[in-house]
Write a protein that holds these residues in place. Structure first.
Motif, PDB file in Angstrom:
ATOM      1  N   ASN A 160     -10.189  -2.203   2.062  1.00 32.65           N
ATOM      2  CA  ASN A 160      -8.748  -2.394   1.936  1.00 32.65           C
ATOM      3  C   ASN A 160      -8.451  -2.734   0.471  1.00 32.65           C
ATOM      4  O   ASN A 160      -8.997  -3.696  -0.059  1.00 32.65           O
ATOM      5  CB  ASN A 160      -8.324  -3.549   2.858  1.00 32.65           C
ATOM      6  CG  ASN A 160      -6.832  -3.788   2.824  1.00 32.65           C
ATOM      7  OD1 ASN A 160      -6.181  -3.606   1.802  1.00 32.65           O
ATOM      8  ND2 ASN A 160      -6.291  -4.218   3.945  1.00 32.65           N
TER       9      ASN A 160
ATOM     10  N   VAL B  87     -10.408  -0.624   6.180  1.00 30.39           N
ATOM     11  CA  VAL B  87      -9.264   0.044   6.808  1.00 30.39           C
ATOM     12  C   VAL B  87      -9.683   1.079   7.866  1.00 30.39           C
ATOM     13  O   VAL B  87      -8.854   1.538   8.641  1.00 30.39           O
ATOM     14  CB  VAL B  87      -8.299   0.707   5.790  1.00 30.39           C
ATOM     15  CG1 VAL B  87      -7.764  -0.286   4.786  1.00 30.39           C
ATOM     16  CG2 VAL B  87      -8.945   1.873   5.072  1.00 30.39           C
TER      17      VAL B  87
ATOM     18  N   SER C  30       0.842  -1.211   0.000  1.00 32.01           N
ATOM     19  CA  SER C  30       0.000   0.000   0.000  1.00 32.01           C
ATOM     20  C   SER C  30       0.868   1.248   0.000  1.00 32.01           C
ATOM     21  O   SER C  30       0.490   2.277  -0.561  1.00 32.01           O
ATOM     22  CB  SER C  30      -1.026   0.041   1.134  1.00 32.01           C
ATOM     23  OG  SER C  30      -0.601  -0.614   2.257  1.00 32.01           O
TER      24      SER C  30
END
Ligand code: GTP
Ligand code: MG
Length: 563
Positions: A459, A467, A317
């Protein structure tokens, strides 16, 4: 060159200069186009890690003569870079041109003998310069030039932003003031490299990689240092067994799960950091967390550090955010603006809790930029389509593949200004159907919510996770309320343009982004008012806002005058 100019490494890597950030939006077109030759996240990280391996961190007497210091150290070999900074004393980061210089340096470095105490004889690359007399006694000795490692305080920031001439410039200026400097990034990689030396006592082939805001392009000076102990590259892991004949394998200890192995590794490394790591204080092992970690303060750098292991998805990420930040100069600016706005109104916090995190907030900005009529950012699915064979990445059964070569990405020509984007960001989330919809940057569109969390942000690398699961209804309500008030404020003539005349000292009352950051504004604007409570009429609210801004301006002026 001893003192490189203060540019963010990120801008330099992407060829975005500070001057370029300030040009007219119409001139931004060239920068919006994808650039060939931009280094991938992985390449940049490997280069920086290699530089850090050739570097040392030296505590110096405050009046160290730079020239003599450099001359003294260059006995060990050529020096590529050196800079000084202050944190519990004066420190120098010295990067040698060749790794062999460190061998020479270590040979000439003594382990101290201390009275009434005993030293752990761990030879790290954190050193102290001792002055035995003649070196620094020359008259007129001055302290070395120190590179700043912290941001300006909020009051000064508001003051400086108020003196800009447009909201676009305010946002660019905020980004310049907040973003990590080249030196700060070097220091972050160096601290990772120092940690690697400790972990390497057990795992000689390990790497310690920074992730999160230290390297994703959205880091603010003073942000924490997230580190990942990477054991994936240990040779022998990918060795294929021969079909017939002898082969050897290591005997290893085994645990019930990957998680248990991670916990035991972090427990031991955490213990070493605590017992042997110079400058590492307040070590806490937080091994029961969803993502086990060791937290500590690294005093010489002033960084709050989180060391994790087996956290490859966070690395991915980070890479995604880095890529997005590099696609269009406005992405980072808008994220810096929104993060600062959120922090100034305690929408985000440094304490874990039910608050929206910086990471969630950043994903919300990315999503908003995907949702423009002419999208500024592509969807993650599109980035996956462009991926080459080397980009293939599956973590715990989740496909995390996306393109690393930025030059393959084609973007449409969106020419919206930062002011427009900020205004529309507030409107977008001020009216978003949070009760029904989930934010999904993979698809680049909202989707029906699959659970009852007030805020649902899928996510990007694991569709089953949210998240922002930690965010409660109250915090979401505060965020939405503040978005609405901020959108309203930016529509008012009183706030969206600089006041004609400055105060006596030439300082203007906070306006535009500066007004949005002023804490009294949210109070005056009634952001804290609960749902259902009747609001004051707009004219009344404008009046009280203006009053509060006048106060702010007065305070700011006296602050400035006192300097
Ligand atoms: P600041 O430290 O607040 O400046 O931002 P940050 O982006 O570094 O956030 P943080 O230190 O909380 O987390 C570090 C990184 O871990 C983030 O950048 C993400 O890559 C990842 N991360 C944090 N929280 C989550 C989460 O809830 N889900 C996922 N998938 N990743 C997360
Ligand atoms: Mg962080």
């Amino acid at each position: 060159k001893c003192f490189p100019k203060l540019h963010s490494c990120f801008q330099r890597k992407l060829g975005i200069s500070t001057a370029a950030m300030k040009t007219e939006t119409t001139n931004k077109k060239d920068e919006i186009e994808p650039k060939g030759g931009v280094k991938s996240f992985y390449t940049v990280q490997e280069e920086r890690m290699e530089q850090a391996e050739r570097s040392v961190l030296i505590s110096c007497p405050s009046k160290t003569n730079e020239k003599k210091f450099m001359k003294y150290l260059s006995r060990h070999g050529d020096i590529n870079k050196c800079f000084f900074y202050e944190s519990y004393g004066t420190y120098a980061v010295v990067e040698f041109a060749h790794k062999e210089s460190l061998t020479s340096l270590h040979q000439g470095t003594a382990i101290p003998s201390v009275n009434h105490e005993a030293a752990v004889p761990f030879k790290s690359r954190l050193l102290s310069l001792k002055n035995t007399g003649s070196l620094d006694q020359s008259s007129g000795q001055s302290a070395p030039l120190c590179q700043p490692q912290t941001t300006v305080p909020m009051n000064d920031l508001i003051l400086r932003l108020s003196n800009e001439s447009s909201i676009d410039q305010q946002i660019s200026s905020l980004t310049e003031m907040h973003q990590l400097t080249e030196e700060n990034v070097c220091l972050r990689y160096l601290v990772c490299s120092l940690l690697k030396d400790i972990a390497a006592a057990y795992f000689p082939e390990c790497k310690v990689r920074p992730f999160g805001s230290s390297v994703n392009g959205f880091g603010k000076l003073g942000c924490d240092l997230d580190m990942f102990l990477d054991l994936d590259g240990i040779s022998g892991r990918s060795l294929k067994k021969l079909k017939a004949g002898f082969s050897l394998e290591y005997q290893t200890k085994r645990s019930a799960s990957e998680r248990a192995v991670t916990q035991s590794i972090l427990s031991v490394i955490g213990e070493c950091v605590d017992q042997f790591g110079p400058g590492c204080v307040g070590v806490q092992k937080i091994l029961q967390a969803r993502c086990p970690l060791v937290r500590f303060a690294h005093q010489p750098s002033g960084f709050q550090c989180d060391l994790t292991a087996n956290n490859r998805v966070a690395m991915k990420s980070t890479e995604l955010l880095y890529l997005c930040g590099g696609l269009d100069w406005r992405v980072r600016c808008l994220v810096f603006g929104v993060r600062c706005w959120a922090r100034s109104h305690s929408i985000t916090s440094s304490i874990p809790g039910a608050w929206i995190t910086n990471f969630s907030l950043t994903v919300m900005v990315l999503f908003f930029l995907q949702r423009r009529t002419i999208p500024i950012l592509p969807t993650l699915d599109y980035l996956k389509e462009l991926a080459g064979p080397l980009d293939k990445c599956v973590i715990d059964g989740n496909d995390c593949t996306f393109v690393s070569d930025v030059s393959k990405i084609r973007l449409q020509d969106n020419t919206e200004t930062l002011e427009q984007l900020l205004q529309e960001f507030f409107e977008f989330y001020g009216s978003f159907a949070f009760n029904r919809m989930s934010i999904n940057i993979r698809k680049g569109r909202e989707q029906n919510k699959s659970d009852v969390s007030p805020l649902h942000i899928q996510n990007p690398f694991d569709a089953s996770l949210n998240v922002s699961k930690n965010v409660n209804a109250t915090q979401l309500e505060r965020f939405v309320g503040l978005c609405r008030e901020s959108a309203w404020m930016l529509q008012q003539r009183e706030f969206n343009a600089p006041p004609a005349n400055g105060a006596a000292g030439g300082t203007k009352a906070p306006w535009g982004l500066a007004a949005l950051l002023s804490p009294s504004v949210s109070q005056a604007a009634g952001v804290k008012s609960r749902r259902g409570k009747k609001r004051e009429p707009a004219s009344e609210r404008i009046k009280s806002l203006l009053e509060s801004l006048k106060d702010q301006g007065g305070k700011a002026t006296s602050l400035g005058a006192g300097k």
